[in-house]
Enzyme design. Sequence first.
Site, short mmCIF file in Angstrom:
data_model
loop_
_atom_site.label_atom_id
_atom_site.label_comp_id
_atom_site.label_asym_id
_atom_site.label_seq_id
_atom_site.Cartn_x
_atom_site.Cartn_y
_atom_site.Cartn_z
CE1 TYR A 1 -35.70 32.75 -45.84
CE2 TYR A 1 -35.99 34.12 -47.64
CZ TYR A 1 -35.81 32.93 -47.19
OH TYR A 1 -35.73 32.07 -48.23
CD GLU A 2 -41.83 34.26 -41.88
OE1 GLU A 2 -41.64 34.70 -43.01
OE2 GLU A 2 -42.60 34.15 -41.01
N GLY A 3 -37.67 36.07 -39.17
CA GLY A 3 -37.38 36.19 -37.90
C GLY A 3 -35.85 35.57 -37.98
#
Lengths: 600, 600
Positions: free
Chosen positions: A449-451
Amino acid sequence: MYRAPLEDIAFTLKHVAGLEAALEIGRFGDLSDDLVDAILEEAGRFASNEMAPLGEIGDRQGARLADGKVTTPDGWPELYRNWREGGWNGLTAPEAFGGQNLPHMLNVAALEMWNSASMAFALAPTLTMGAIEALASHGSDALKATYLAKMVSGEWTGTMNLTEPHAGSDLGVLKSRAERAGDGTYRIFGQKIYITWGEHDAADNIIHLVLARLPDAPAGTRGISLFLVPKFLVNEDGSLGPRNDVFCHSIEHKLGIHGSPTCTMIYGDGRFDPAGSGQKGAVGYLVGEENKGLACMFTMMNNARLAVGMQGVAVAEAATQKAVAFARERTQGKAPAWAGAEKRDGMSPIIEHPDVLRMLMTMKALTQGSRAICYACAHAIDMSHHTEGDEARKWAERAALLTPVAKSFATDAGVDVASLGIQVHGGMGFIEETGAARYLRDARIAPIYEGTNGIQAIDLVMRKLPLSSGGEVAGFLSELREIAERVATSDAALGETAERLRKAIADLEQATTWLLEAQTGGRVAEALAGATPYQRLFGLVLTGAYLAKGAVADVGDGGEAKRIALCRFAAENLLAETAALKDRVISGAASLLAAHAVLS
Amino acid sequence: MYRAPLEDIAFTLKHVAGLEAALEIGRFGDLSDDLVDAILEEAGRFASNEMAPLGEIGDRQGARLADGKVTTPDGWPELYRNWREGGWNGLTAPEAFGGQNLPHMLNVAALEMWNSASMAFALAPTLTMGAIEALASHGSDALKATYLAKMVSGEWTGTMNLTEPHAGSDLGVLKSRAERAGDGTYRIFGQKIYITWGEHDAADNIIHLVLARLPDAPAGTRGISLFLVPKFLVNEDGSLGPRNDVFCHSIEHKLGIHGSPTCTMIYGDGRFDPAGSGQKGAVGYLVGEENKGLACMFTMMNNARLAVGMQGVAVAEAATQKAVAFARERTQGKAPAWAGAEKRDGMSPIIEHPDVLRMLMTMKALTQGSRAICYACAHAIDMSHHTEGDEARKWAERAALLTPVAKSFATDAGVDVASLGIQVHGGMGFIEETGAARYLRDARIAPIYEGTNGIQAIDLVMRKLPLSSGGEVAGFLSELREIAERVATSDAALGETAERLRKAIADLEQATTWLLEAQTGGRVAEALAGATPYQRLFGLVLTGAYLAKGAVADVGDGGEAKRIALCRFAAENLLAETAALKDRVISGAASLLAAHAVLS
């Protein structure tokens, strides 16, 4: 049980990441060395004594959904109240809204401790802090006046609503829509997934930041706007008004972070009628300008990605502590050099076996290296805020360069270290009650997550290396070489560290040059093919360099011998991998790109 | 959903591991190429259609214990009955007891398919097969007559009872005790933990093989005896008699393999009185000689370790299939070389992104490499049984050399590939319903049980390298070099494969020489310090060599292009790691052994 590693944290902040030098020249106002220590100590006390004991029940019980309400694990609402009453939520927030305006470095160190104690719990404030930052940077004065103080105090939590089933890494295709209500407000419609702490019972209100598309918006990423959508509308006097038309449709059954409710949120399907007018949609307020929503997100992305990196550091630290404690107690077999066997049933503590020691040292080196990279990134963010002009620009570039490395290397380390931690425990590692398996289950989301870490690698190679026409990365490499030269004239106990480090930095430099040339030569697919090994190479070199920087720091705190031994282990056992990573970057693309046929 | 990869399996068996050549000279009697294909196809059909659909419910529901009875997941008892009625349990068992006496290679290939479908389910027959082998090799004629036919048919399952809380890797300290009953039988007392399928509802009887110590036994591993302890005593006419004094006290709550009951078994605490005489203890029958129990275990250990290696291959295969299917369907972003975006919402299938392709190719290469190593090991076991004299001894040494590499490399690959599979799925990989996370949870036990991979490395370096005074490994290295030379004169599409492979083999050779010299020079701790990187180095070189052997095999089956591309990817992207691994072996020990202080 987890104990905050205050010595490692303070040393790394001050002597590796640069806090000490910044304090000495008064860069952070009247913040003193003693105050730093006092804050760290108090955070460590809270994380170790209050939070960590509730981590396991959070995993076992998980968040539960019934009738649209989410119940967090037993004790968590009280824990959250105690935590926010300690002032921890506003450590870096603006003073005008009740924050303490302290350097990010301190918050990052504190985040490490919260995440070591319970990553699932720490996600709530992590998301709130991101929302505070977005709102403080881009919200109107009216929005800030209504929402910020309560968010800074932590009375209200925040969320980030980006992902939709069809739009994950690629936000350009998101479909949630916003309509102008005619009174300056908006009405929001759509479904958002994977919304962390999207609904829960630990705060009075939840402030959702939602990406959506206006009817006349351009296609793609240039047509996305950001809206603030509160769970409860807020009256003019600051009291809570009617329920907004947003609710939690379901929560996910996940591999880990069970205590953190991961919600599917539905906006504007008519379940609630907040305006009392029959006008459909969740009431939303524009943050920033129309169609500039993604830019608002980007300003906070460095910090959010670094915060996820800290999850990797944190879980790695906790897993290492647990494995070391186990390996000292558990006896099996007799190690060749072990003299104390007669006292322990003819067996050695397993830490005496070289193979187990190798696992523990690898865990320790990856943890400490990741910590240093993340703290250095936080320092660059701080310096970019506390300097001006060219210097600020330079520090902002440094932060931009380090962010993808910090996020990816630390989160990969979290997974690798947690997995090694299971291995050290043997059969017991596979039994959930032991607690080692939870670390792997929790850690596994952070590279995603978060890229995803693959997205981070693309960001590093395609956007960060070209900063200042390659000048930023070139300057950074020079600084790393200076560290290697300091090692060369330092303690003989460092063994081959200097030459190993020089070699590793040279590998990084060659790979960097190759990637920059590939880009300018239009060989984009080849550059992308090498992005992930390059990113790993970067992190590994930084691990070696920062451990070396710590090992040669002459601070006389008595920890020198340990730091030298850890540095030398990393240099002589881990850095050898840099040649293979460089080779993958420079020589691996052709066979990778040709391999497409294998999977057709 | 999993589909048995019959083409890869058959090709690897025949053209990489050596089955084709053995069939051609009639080494396995009248077993024909066609019969091999028919067996594989039928196993594939059962695994894909009957077993795989019940894998997920096994994970979700798990095994449950109530009132001393274990209930397996819905549908599993019927699945087990259908499976054993297909004759799969006795594939390699002696014909005299109803088995088919087929080569181990075929059983290993079938085990791969059962484990891909459901590793938790496949553990039941895996343990039974081990018990059959121990009993067939060491049991008295009377024991064999009473138990073997029912175990070969699968009507009764078997277990292995080794571990105790204090005795895991180090069996020398186990405390379970056996008393002579005076009538030639024994009474067994003690607690055993981690007993796979120790109690369940899928068979009429469960035959426990239990390690215990006689009152007058010498200390340590030379004082351990092996006993057969049936759940129900067996009457002279073969019907089931009274319940023996053994029961399942509890089952473990584990990270994975939820459908497999992992039991704590209590022997002889008086809950049952099987002899009806008030004489305490579970009735047991000696297998082999008194105090020679560990030797009985060792004869079956090669096969058991290889079977665990197959779990790694199997989970890696299933995880790869799932990830490839997802990466073809899921669209996000636009890959640089992708021409079909206009048909898919402006996006590319993620398999078109080089970073995703790299993950998938790495998964594919590790899976196929692990498969080849394990099948080659099975082939060596078969050949040692179907040859005589020096030739048999040579093949037995080959099997002994390959076993730790097969077990460790394949099980590490299982974990690494399953973890990459989660990453390919992005956020969905973390959601349990997707099914990718289960593979990681299941795979994580395989590097631990049946001898941790660290124990395998010690076995490889300290016991296997010295075979024939180093002659066995030297001969094997010569064979690998011959493969590299064949590549050098083969297809130009293989790129740098030949030189990469030569270099990798040279690295392995240097590390081998160094470790043998360290041992003869009395530097045992240094040899042990390098054991794990050496073992990994060995597996990686074999992966490169066996993929190359397959790529240059001129069989005209149309798969050449894919095999060449996979081989080249492995050579030019994975093999670069061998230099770092060699370096860790040769130059890493000093800093590792010096690092002890870091953790004190």
